[in-house]
Design a protein around this motif. Structure first.
Motif, PDB file in Angstrom:
ATOM      1  N   ARG A 114      11.204 -15.500   4.659  1.00  0.00           N
ATOM      2  CA  ARG A 114      11.933 -14.325   4.199  1.00  0.00           C
ATOM      3  C   ARG A 114      11.298 -13.069   4.771  1.00  0.00           C
ATOM      4  O   ARG A 114      10.116 -13.043   5.091  1.00  0.00           O
ATOM      5  CB  ARG A 114      11.907 -14.252   2.669  1.00  0.00           C
ATOM      6  N   ARG A 115      12.091 -12.029   4.840  1.00  0.00           N
ATOM      7  CA  ARG A 115      11.570 -10.769   5.347  1.00  0.00           C
ATOM      8  C   ARG A 115      10.536 -10.215   4.362  1.00  0.00           C
ATOM      9  O   ARG A 115      10.830 -10.006   3.183  1.00  0.00           O
ATOM     10  CB  ARG A 115      12.698  -9.757   5.526  1.00  0.00           C
ATOM     11  N   PRO A 116       9.304  -9.988   4.821  1.00  0.00           N
ATOM     12  CA  PRO A 116       8.284  -9.473   3.884  1.00  0.00           C
ATOM     13  C   PRO A 116       8.538  -8.025   3.524  1.00  0.00           C
ATOM     14  O   PRO A 116       9.144  -7.258   4.288  1.00  0.00           O
ATOM     15  CB  PRO A 116       6.985  -9.635   4.679  1.00  0.00           C
ATOM     16  N   VAL A 117       8.074  -7.640   2.363  1.00  0.00           N
ATOM     17  CA  VAL A 117       8.194  -6.264   1.903  1.00  0.00           C
ATOM     18  C   VAL A 117       7.119  -5.425   2.577  1.00  0.00           C
ATOM     19  O   VAL A 117       5.934  -5.787   2.562  1.00  0.00           O
ATOM     20  CB  VAL A 117       8.054  -6.179   0.372  1.00  0.00           C
ATOM     21  N   ALA A 118       7.516  -4.330   3.184  1.00  0.00           N
ATOM     22  CA  ALA A 118       6.566  -3.461   3.876  1.00  0.00           C
ATOM     23  C   ALA A 118       5.668  -2.765   2.867  1.00  0.00           C
ATOM     24  O   ALA A 118       6.126  -2.220   1.858  1.00  0.00           O
ATOM     25  CB  ALA A 118       7.304  -2.439   4.731  1.00  0.00           C
ATOM     26  N   VAL A 119       4.376  -2.783   3.118  1.00  0.00           N
ATOM     27  CA  VAL A 119       3.385  -2.155   2.241  1.00  0.00           C
ATOM     28  C   VAL A 119       2.507  -1.258   3.096  1.00  0.00           C
ATOM     29  O   VAL A 119       2.029  -1.671   4.159  1.00  0.00           O
ATOM     30  CB  VAL A 119       2.521  -3.209   1.515  1.00  0.00           C
ATOM     31  N   ARG A 120       2.290  -0.043   2.650  1.00  0.00           N
ATOM     32  CA  ARG A 120       1.462   0.908   3.389  1.00  0.00           C
ATOM     33  C   ARG A 120      -0.012   0.563   3.204  1.00  0.00           C
ATOM     34  O   ARG A 120      -0.460   0.240   2.100  1.00  0.00           O
ATOM     35  CB  ARG A 120       1.742   2.326   2.916  1.00  0.00           C
ATOM     36  N   ALA A 121      -0.789   0.626   4.283  1.00  0.00           N
ATOM     37  CA  ALA A 121      -2.217   0.338   4.236  1.00  0.00           C
ATOM     38  C   ALA A 121      -2.974   1.421   4.992  1.00  0.00           C
ATOM     39  O   ALA A 121      -2.499   1.925   6.022  1.00  0.00           O
ATOM     40  CB  ALA A 121      -2.527  -1.024   4.845  1.00  0.00           C
ATOM     41  N   GLN A 122      -4.146   1.773   4.477  1.00  0.00           N
ATOM     42  CA  GLN A 122      -4.947   2.816   5.107  1.00  0.00           C
ATOM     43  C   GLN A 122      -5.547   2.343   6.426  1.00  0.00           C
ATOM     44  O   GLN A 122      -5.559   3.060   7.417  1.00  0.00           O
ATOM     45  CB  GLN A 122      -6.060   3.259   4.160  1.00  0.00           C
ATOM     46  N   ASP A 123      -6.050   1.116   6.444  1.00  0.00           N
ATOM     47  CA  ASP A 123      -6.648   0.524   7.641  1.00  0.00           C
ATOM     48  C   ASP A 123      -6.661  -0.991   7.460  1.00  0.00           C
ATOM     49  O   ASP A 123      -5.997  -1.516   6.552  1.00  0.00           O
ATOM     50  CB  ASP A 123      -8.058   1.080   7.892  1.00  0.00           C
ATOM     51  N   ILE A 124      -7.423  -1.702   8.272  1.00  0.00           N
ATOM     52  CA  ILE A 124      -7.490  -3.158   8.162  1.00  0.00           C
ATOM     53  C   ILE A 124      -8.484  -3.598   7.095  1.00  0.00           C
ATOM     54  O   ILE A 124      -8.711  -4.811   6.937  1.00  0.00           O
ATOM     55  CB  ILE A 124      -7.854  -3.801   9.512  1.00  0.00           C
ATOM     56  N   GLY A 125      -9.064  -2.645   6.377  1.00  0.00           N
ATOM     57  CA  GLY A 125      -9.929  -2.992   5.257  1.00  0.00           C
ATOM     58  C   GLY A 125     -11.269  -3.555   5.696  1.00  0.00           C
ATOM     59  O   GLY A 125     -11.882  -3.109   6.673  1.00  0.00           O
ATOM     60  N   ILE A 126     -11.713  -4.578   4.981  1.00  0.00           N
ATOM     61  CA  ILE A 126     -13.034  -5.146   5.221  1.00  0.00           C
ATOM     62  C   ILE A 126     -13.082  -5.968   6.511  1.00  0.00           C
ATOM     63  O   ILE A 126     -14.178  -6.357   6.965  1.00  0.00           O
ATOM     64  CB  ILE A 126     -13.439  -6.018   4.015  1.00  0.00           C
ATOM     65  N   TRP A 127     -11.932  -6.218   7.117  1.00  0.00           N
ATOM     66  CA  TRP A 127     -11.924  -6.987   8.361  1.00  0.00           C
ATOM     67  C   TRP A 127     -12.734  -6.297   9.449  1.00  0.00           C
ATOM     68  O   TRP A 127     -13.367  -6.966  10.282  1.00  0.00           O
ATOM     69  CB  TRP A 127     -10.494  -7.203   8.846  1.00  0.00           C
ATOM     70  N   TYR A 128     -12.728  -4.975   9.468  1.00  0.00           N
ATOM     71  CA  TYR A 128     -13.501  -4.253  10.489  1.00  0.00           C
ATOM     72  C   TYR A 128     -14.990  -4.532  10.336  1.00  0.00           C
ATOM     73  O   TYR A 128     -15.695  -4.792  11.328  1.00  0.00           O
ATOM     74  CB  TYR A 128     -13.231  -2.752  10.389  1.00  0.00           C
TER      75      TYR A 128
END
Length: 434
Positions: free
Chosen positions: A240-254
């Motif tokens: 299904r088409r995912p719901v778009a969610v705003r994010a500041q950055d990639i988080g802890i992945w960096y």
């Protein structure tokens, strides 16, 4: 504990299969390669199974922590999953690279575990086995993940359509597009988390052990080219088409990627210095070789087994690592032939190592090698870190003109807010309203 138990079980399997094959003369020459390849395949199966277990454990542990915000919850879950997967995927590789064959002992003083000899590397060292392990785990993981990502959503969508037909089998009306999309599989609550995790684990394979498996970046590139199309097909036709969610950055992945990059410098330095033959060969050329070449290097790396007194007062050498594995040994340099099962004594019995023939203690060359290896690790990592710091200083993350523009916009915003507080408009002036 589960990962440690899995690694120990793989080691026990390797020891058992090697001992069993060494009893048969026909398959004895293939015991090392067979145990290495089969254990790597079993490791891939264990990794795939434990992957699902760790995800459920991480979800439960993160829910127990009851974080204040969704960002903190996702960062905590991400960090736990990465730690679990790091140990799950890399534990066996770290064991082969840095621990296997380092504590097995020497003739007449072998270390044992539950009555069996500790696992050891082949005659050519652990580098070849490390490369095989990396190739099988990395490529096997990519194949399994691509198949799972493509097949599982299709099965879920087929099951949902099956339930819908069972509810009203005689309904032949025209089905709307949104009704067809409803039958597709739903994206999990963590969205693209699985995609991020897969890329980070792949990044670890192509950085942490690239000195042992230089083809890893090529396999990663080929996998990414294929996966781009597979992911596009999966998101368009099976999910299904995912719901778009705003994010500041990639988080802890960096932070995780930065930590893996720094750790890769240390691991590759130790692989070059400890696992490979680079430092011993270099020392032999410049310190021991009479003509500055590698001629005689193999013979130099073979130590003489300790001399033991026999019942007649004479002396006898232990000839080989495993008296069951090899019947005869002909050492380089024209030494005599040693027949183990014939119970004949010999004047020369050799094994791989830098030890004294009297008591098995390390030779002077071994201490020189250890000192040189540690010095190489320190110098190597400091040079790499200095180069990285210099490049980061030369090429900043944010260009200077863009940084000045951002600071100017922030200043204008603060100035406008201050001006609004000092000179309120008539609509916001309470005195005017009164």
């Amino acid at each position: 504990m589960i990962v440690v138990a899995a690694v120990i079980s793989i080691v026990v399997y390797r020891v058992a299969i090697t001992a069993a094959m060494n009893k048969n003369d026909a398959v004895r020459p293939y015991s090392s390669i067979t145990s290495s390849l089969t254990s790597a395949i079993i490791q891939v199966a264990i990794i795939t199974i434990l992957d699902k277990v760790y995800q459920k454990v991480a979800v439960v542990l993160t829910d127990w922590e009851m974080h204040r915000t969704q960002t903190e919850h996702e960062d905590s879950f991400t960090f736990k999953m990465f730690l679990f997967q790091f140990v799950n995927y890399y534990s066996s590789v770290f064991y082969i690279a840095f621990f296997k064959g380092k504590f097995d002992g020497y003739p007449y003083n072998y270390n044992e575990l539950a009555g069996a000899r500790l696992d050891q590397c082949g005659a050519g060292g652990c580098m070849i086995e490390l490369t095989q392990q990396l190739a099988i785990i990395m490529v096997g993981k990519q194949v399994v993940n691509n198949c799972v990502e493509l097949i599982i959503p299709k099965l879920k969508a087929w099951w949902r359509r099956r339930d819908t037909k069972d509810e009203d089998p005689d309904d032949e009306k025209c089905i709307q597009r949104w009704e067809e999309d409803y039958d597709l599989a739903d994206l999990n609550q963590y969205g693209l988390f699985a995609e991020y995790l897969e890329m980070v684990i792949q990044y670890g394979f192509i950085t942490l052990f690239v000195a042992a498996f230089p083809l890893a970046p090529l396999f990663a590139l080929l996998n990414n080219i294929i996966e781009i199309r597979l992911d596009a097909y999966k998101f368009i036709t099976t999910l299904r088409r995912p719901v778009a969610v705003r994010a500041q950055d990639i988080g802890i992945w960096y932070s995780i990627l930065d930590g893996v990059a720094k750790l890769s410098v240390v691991t590759n330095a130790f692989i070059i210095a400890v696992t490979s033959e680079f430092i011993p060969r270099l020392l032999y050329i410049y310190a021991e070789s009479p003509d500055g070449s590698l001629r005689g290097y193999v013979n130099y790396t073979l130590a003489y087994a300790p001399i033991l007194e026999d019942f007649d007062g004479g002396s006898v050498h232990n000839a080989i690592y495993d008296t069951v594995a090899v019947h005869q040994l002909k050492v380089p340099g024209g030494d005599e032939l040693y027949n183990i099962h014939g119970n004949t004594s010999s004047s020369t019995c050799r094994y791989r190592g830098f030890r004294e023939p009297t008591d098995g203690s390390p030779t002077k060359f071994w201490w020189e090698y250890l000192t040189t290896a540690l010095a190489f690790v320190i110098v190597f990592e400091h040079i790499i870190f200095l180069v990285v710091a210099f490049v980061a200083w030369i090429i900043p993350d944010i260009p200077e003109d863009l940084k000045q523009q951002m600071q100017r916009e922030a200043f204008l915003g603060r100035q406008a807010l201050r001006q609004r507080e000092i000179s309120p408009t008539p609509e916001n002036d309470v005195t005017c309203a009164v």
